[in-house]
Design an enzyme around this catalytic site. Structure first.
Site, PDB file in Angstrom:
ATOM      1  N   ARG A  15     -16.212  28.229 -36.995  1.00  0.00           N
ATOM      2  CA  ARG A  15     -16.847  28.740 -35.777  1.00  0.00           C
ATOM      3  C   ARG A  15     -18.307  28.280 -35.727  1.00  0.00           C
ATOM      4  NH1 ARG A  15     -15.544  35.025 -36.462  1.00  0.00           N
ATOM      5  NH2 ARG A  15     -15.763  34.374 -38.619  1.00  0.00           N
ATOM      6  N   LYS A  75     -21.535  33.547 -40.022  1.00  0.00           N
ATOM      7  CA  LYS A  75     -21.364  34.231 -41.307  1.00  0.00           C
ATOM      8  C   LYS A  75     -22.714  34.431 -41.998  1.00  0.00           C
ATOM      9  CE  LYS A  75     -17.753  35.185 -42.688  1.00  0.00           C
ATOM     10  NZ  LYS A  75     -16.932  36.384 -42.347  1.00  0.00           N
ATOM     11  N   TYR A  94     -23.387  37.955 -38.723  1.00  0.00           N
ATOM     12  CA  TYR A  94     -22.658  38.918 -39.541  1.00  0.00           C
ATOM     13  C   TYR A  94     -23.276  38.861 -40.941  1.00  0.00           C
ATOM     14  CZ  TYR A  94     -18.696  39.142 -36.209  1.00  0.00           C
ATOM     15  OH  TYR A  94     -17.904  39.327 -35.111  1.00  0.00           O
ATOM     16  N   HIS A  96     -22.721  41.947 -43.477  1.00  0.00           N
ATOM     17  CA  HIS A  96     -21.932  42.798 -44.383  1.00  0.00           C
ATOM     18  C   HIS A  96     -22.678  42.985 -45.708  1.00  0.00           C
ATOM     19  CE1 HIS A  96     -18.519  42.853 -41.662  1.00  0.00           C
ATOM     20  NE2 HIS A  96     -18.654  41.547 -41.521  1.00  0.00           N
ATOM     21  N   GLU A 118     -22.427  43.280 -37.224  1.00  0.00           N
ATOM     22  CA  GLU A 118     -21.420  44.322 -37.454  1.00  0.00           C
ATOM     23  C   GLU A 118     -21.968  45.735 -37.343  1.00  0.00           C
ATOM     24  OE1 GLU A 118     -22.513  42.234 -39.734  1.00  0.00           O
ATOM     25  OE2 GLU A 118     -23.111  43.310 -41.539  1.00  0.00           O
ATOM     26  N   SER A 134     -11.205  41.546 -33.468  1.00  0.00           N
ATOM     27  CA  SER A 134      -9.989  42.353 -33.563  1.00  0.00           C
ATOM     28  C   SER A 134      -9.026  41.972 -32.447  1.00  0.00           C
ATOM     29  CB  SER A 134     -10.321  43.848 -33.464  1.00  0.00           C
ATOM     30  OG  SER A 134     -10.907  44.302 -34.661  1.00  0.00           O
ATOM     31  N   ASP A 198       0.262  56.008 -33.859  1.00  0.00           N
ATOM     32  CA  ASP A 198      -1.122  56.360 -34.195  1.00  0.00           C
ATOM     33  C   ASP A 198      -1.151  57.852 -34.483  1.00  0.00           C
ATOM     34  OD1 ASP A 198      -4.110  56.684 -34.065  1.00  0.00           O
ATOM     35  OD2 ASP A 198      -4.021  54.623 -33.367  1.00  0.00           O
ATOM     36  N   SER A 220       2.286  58.892 -35.729  1.00  0.00           N
ATOM     37  CA  SER A 220       2.386  58.253 -37.044  1.00  0.00           C
ATOM     38  C   SER A 220       2.473  59.296 -38.155  1.00  0.00           C
ATOM     39  CB  SER A 220       1.154  57.363 -37.263  1.00  0.00           C
ATOM     40  OG  SER A 220       1.143  56.873 -38.582  1.00  0.00           O
ATOM     41  N   LEU A 240      -7.214  51.642 -39.098  1.00  0.00           N
ATOM     42  CA  LEU A 240      -8.566  51.638 -39.656  1.00  0.00           C
ATOM     43  C   LEU A 240      -9.081  53.062 -39.777  1.00  0.00           C
ATOM     44  CD1 LEU A 240     -11.220  50.082 -40.442  1.00  0.00           C
ATOM     45  CD2 LEU A 240     -11.853  50.197 -38.049  1.00  0.00           C
ATOM     46  N   ASP A 270      -8.414  43.269 -44.615  1.00  0.00           N
ATOM     47  CA  ASP A 270      -9.846  43.218 -44.977  1.00  0.00           C
ATOM     48  C   ASP A 270     -10.378  44.583 -45.392  1.00  0.00           C
ATOM     49  OD1 ASP A 270      -9.594  44.164 -42.392  1.00  0.00           O
ATOM     50  OD2 ASP A 270     -11.432  43.218 -41.688  1.00  0.00           O
ATOM     51  N   ARG A 279      -2.066  41.903 -50.533  1.00  0.00           N
ATOM     52  CA  ARG A 279      -3.217  41.287 -51.207  1.00  0.00           C
ATOM     53  C   ARG A 279      -3.684  40.152 -50.305  1.00  0.00           C
ATOM     54  NH1 ARG A 279      -1.096  36.517 -53.017  1.00  0.00           N
ATOM     55  NH2 ARG A 279       1.026  36.535 -53.815  1.00  0.00           N
ATOM     56  N   VAL A 298      -3.619  37.222 -44.141  1.00  0.00           N
ATOM     57  CA  VAL A 298      -4.830  36.377 -44.123  1.00  0.00           C
ATOM     58  C   VAL A 298      -6.042  37.241 -43.762  1.00  0.00           C
ATOM     59  CG1 VAL A 298      -5.950  34.421 -42.998  1.00  0.00           C
ATOM     60  CG2 VAL A 298      -3.514  34.303 -43.570  1.00  0.00           C
ATOM     61  N   ALA A 299      -7.083  37.148 -44.592  1.00  0.00           N
ATOM     62  CA  ALA A 299      -8.223  38.048 -44.431  1.00  0.00           C
ATOM     63  C   ALA A 299      -9.133  37.649 -43.262  1.00  0.00           C
ATOM     64  CB  ALA A 299      -9.020  38.106 -45.725  1.00  0.00           C
TER      65      ALA A 299
HETATM   66  N1  LIG Z   1      -7.481  40.126 -40.970  1.00  0.00           N
HETATM   67  C1  LIG Z   1      -8.365  39.820 -40.054  1.00  0.00           C
HETATM   68  O1  LIG Z   1      -8.706  38.647 -39.869  1.00  0.00           O
HETATM   69  C2  LIG Z   1      -8.958  40.900 -39.183  1.00  0.00           C
HETATM   70  C3  LIG Z   1      -9.618  40.577 -38.001  1.00  0.00           C
HETATM   71  C4  LIG Z   1     -10.104  41.616 -37.202  1.00  0.00           C
HETATM   72  C5  LIG Z   1      -9.934  42.953 -37.598  1.00  0.00           C
HETATM   73  N2  LIG Z   1      -9.308  43.223 -38.773  1.00  0.00           N
HETATM   74  C6  LIG Z   1      -9.067  44.610 -39.259  1.00  0.00           C
HETATM   75  O2  LIG Z   1      -8.031  45.229 -38.531  1.00  0.00           O
HETATM   76  C7  LIG Z   1      -8.154  46.650 -38.697  1.00  0.00           C
HETATM   77  C8  LIG Z   1      -8.007  47.344 -37.354  1.00  0.00           C
HETATM   78  O3  LIG Z   1      -9.144  47.058 -36.556  1.00  0.00           O
HETATM   79  P1  LIG Z   1      -9.324  47.685 -35.092  1.00  0.00           P
HETATM   80  O4  LIG Z   1     -10.503  47.000 -34.492  1.00  0.00           O
HETATM   81  O5  LIG Z   1      -8.039  47.688 -34.354  1.00  0.00           O
HETATM   82  O6  LIG Z   1      -9.712  49.191 -35.451  1.00  0.00           O
HETATM   83  P2  LIG Z   1      -9.684  50.440 -34.439  1.00  0.00           P
HETATM   84  O7  LIG Z   1     -10.620  51.451 -34.989  1.00  0.00           O
HETATM   85  O8  LIG Z   1      -9.852  49.987 -33.030  1.00  0.00           O
HETATM   86  O9  LIG Z   1      -8.168  51.001 -34.564  1.00  0.00           O
HETATM   87  C9  LIG Z   1      -7.661  51.582 -35.721  1.00  0.00           C
HETATM   88  C10 LIG Z   1      -6.627  52.622 -35.318  1.00  0.00           C
HETATM   89  O10 LIG Z   1      -5.963  53.096 -36.497  1.00  0.00           O
HETATM   90  C11 LIG Z   1      -5.617  54.445 -36.210  1.00  0.00           C
HETATM   91  N3  LIG Z   1      -5.165  55.160 -37.434  1.00  0.00           N
HETATM   92  C12 LIG Z   1      -5.908  55.738 -38.401  1.00  0.00           C
HETATM   93  N4  LIG Z   1      -5.093  56.313 -39.320  1.00  0.00           N
HETATM   94  C13 LIG Z   1      -3.812  56.065 -38.920  1.00  0.00           C
HETATM   95  C14 LIG Z   1      -2.522  56.406 -39.434  1.00  0.00           C
HETATM   96  N5  LIG Z   1      -2.385  57.119 -40.554  1.00  0.00           N
HETATM   97  N6  LIG Z   1      -1.431  55.970 -38.752  1.00  0.00           N
HETATM   98  C15 LIG Z   1      -1.548  55.259 -37.620  1.00  0.00           C
HETATM   99  N7  LIG Z   1      -2.746  54.927 -37.070  1.00  0.00           N
HETATM  100  C16 LIG Z   1      -3.853  55.336 -37.708  1.00  0.00           C
HETATM  101  C17 LIG Z   1      -6.868  55.003 -35.583  1.00  0.00           C
HETATM  102  O11 LIG Z   1      -6.621  56.241 -34.916  1.00  0.00           O
HETATM  103  C18 LIG Z   1      -7.236  53.867 -34.622  1.00  0.00           C
HETATM  104  O12 LIG Z   1      -6.658  54.047 -33.333  1.00  0.00           O
HETATM  105  C19 LIG Z   1      -9.516  46.843 -39.372  1.00  0.00           C
HETATM  106  O13 LIG Z   1      -9.325  47.053 -40.754  1.00  0.00           O
HETATM  107  C20 LIG Z   1     -10.229  45.542 -39.121  1.00  0.00           C
HETATM  108  O14 LIG Z   1     -11.247  45.290 -40.087  1.00  0.00           O
HETATM  109  C21 LIG Z   1      -8.826  42.218 -39.575  1.00  0.00           C
END
Ligand SMILES: NC(=O)c1ccc[n+]([C@@H]2O[C@H](COP(=O)([O-])OP(=O)(O)OC[C@H]3O[C@@H](n4cnc5c(N)ncnc54)[C@H](O)[C@@H]3O)[C@@H](O)[C@H]2O)c1
Length: 361
Positions: A15, A75, A94, A96, A118, A134, A198, A220, A240, A270, A279, A298-299
């Protein structure tokens, strides 16, 4: 202000922090923009595009840091960049910090003004500079999941949309946040049957209001998750808990209850992932299989689509970068409460309490 756009040098980062459209806006506001040669190449933007928009191209990263009052990046700086940062220089990227003491100490030593994407927070408490990534990851999760459901890559051999006379595939989405809703929308668009879960009823009500009838909401809990993993082909982890490790909603023993070739895309990797067997993997080697269940973890998923990710990110960062350039960091962070929450380190002093807490300072 003189604004510098270095080429990202972190492994696998394609990026770039400003597109030619951003340069055009900066120059229109009477700022000077120096772009490192080939900085935008990985995202499909070439030096000529930047020159046409009004930028000056510099050959080396050293020249970009040495000449710029504000560095806009994607980054966090890596070790080879630490000594390039100048006293009083604004760094908008970013960071972190809480996950890297060496980086934090280096930026304290550099006496720079570090404003972290962030931690920029809007009035509703959401993080506007994280949301687009996201969104990308949520949509990409279905694209990747559909691919790994194919038989040659050890998936169940299911076409998500089905065909006339054959039922569509079933997608289970854990979490109805940004990732979850985007994933559900993509899966529904392909014609798949979607169950989204959820613990937040407000989110489930919203999903129920806006999604088509083949997207079904369910509360959930372990009982419901155990029931659905037996019949769903693709499972998306998008849970999350702010600032904490994701809860393990799918435990190791549950894999045995899934059908062979079921695919899990754990986007929450992540934050540790919401599947016990998650993992982190890379784009070079994105999947692994446990108990015949394919795991895609993939992270940095947005890195697979740098053009889309760059434009999505810069759409939201540019207005803040412009405010910093137009008003200087002091006035800009006084006038804009969101930008104020982005301040992490000012001239050698940590001003974001969570960073001190993370290192016990
Ligand atoms: N792998 C990647 O490249 C990548 C990229 C972007 C985001 N992410 C990650 O994805 C995750 C989600 O991000 P987001 O922006 O959607 O977050 P968000 O806060 O918008 O949504 C998370 C949702 O999880 C729900 N939740 C909490 N506990 C729960 C449970 N026990 N059961 C069901 N739902 C539950 C929350 O109520 C919320 O609605 C984060 O960890 C973020 O860091 C990873």
């Amino acid at each position: 202000m003189i604004v510098g756009i270095p080429k990202e040098i972190k492994n696998n980062e394609s990026r770039v922090s400003m597109t030619p459209a951003g340069v055009y806006e900066m120059v229109k506001n009477n700022h000077t923009v120096y772009v490192q040669s080939m900085a935008g190449e990985g995202s499909g933007f070439f030096d000529n595009d930047y020159v046409s928009a009004g930028a000056t191209i510099l050959n080396t990263i050293e020249e970009v840091y040495a000449t710029s009052e504000m560095i806009v990046k994607v980054k966090e700086p890596i070790a080879s960049e630490y000594d390039l940062v100048k006293e009083g220089q604004i760094l908008f990227t970013y960071f972190h910090f809480a996950s890297s003491e060496p980086l934090t100490k280096a930026m304290i030593k550099a006496k720079a003004i570090c404003i972290a994407y962030e931690t920029v927070e809007d009035a509703e408490g959401t993080l506007p500079l994280l949301t687009p990534m996201s969104e990308v990851a949520g949509r990409l999760a279905i694209q990747q999941g559909a691919k790994y459901l194919e038989k040659p890559v050890k998936g169940r051999g299911v076409l998500l949309g089905g065909v006339p006379g054959v039922a569509p595939g079933k997608v289970l989405v854990l979490g109805a946040g940004v990732v979850g809703i985007q994933a559900a929308k993509m899966a529904a668009g392909l014609g798949a049957h979607v169950t989204i879960m959820d613990i937040n009823m407000k989110r489930l009500r919203y999903v129920n209001d806006v999604m088509p009838p083949h997207v079904v909401t369910e509360f959930s809990n372990e009982f419901n998750i155990r029931k659905h993993i037996k019949t769903h082909d693709l499972i998306i982890g998008g849970v999350l808990l702010k600032g904490a490790k994701a809860p393990n909603l799918i435990t190791r023993d549950m894999l045995k209850e899934m059908r062979p070739g079921t695919v899990i895309v754990d986007v929450a990797v992540d934050q540790g992932g919401c599947v016990e067997t998650t993992r982190p993997t890379t784009h070079e080697d994105p999947i692994y299989i446990i108990d015949d269940v394919v795991h895609y973890t993939v992270a940095n998923m947005p890195g697979a689509v740098p053009y889309t990710s760059t434009v999505a990110l810069t759409n939201v960062t540019l207005p803040y970068a412009l405010q910093l350039a137009n008003q200087g960091w002091k006035k800009a962070t006084e006038n804009n409460a969101s930008l104020h929450t982005g301040l992490n380190i000012i001239s050698g002093k940590v001003v974001y309490e969570e960073i001190n807490e993370a290192f016990g300072w």
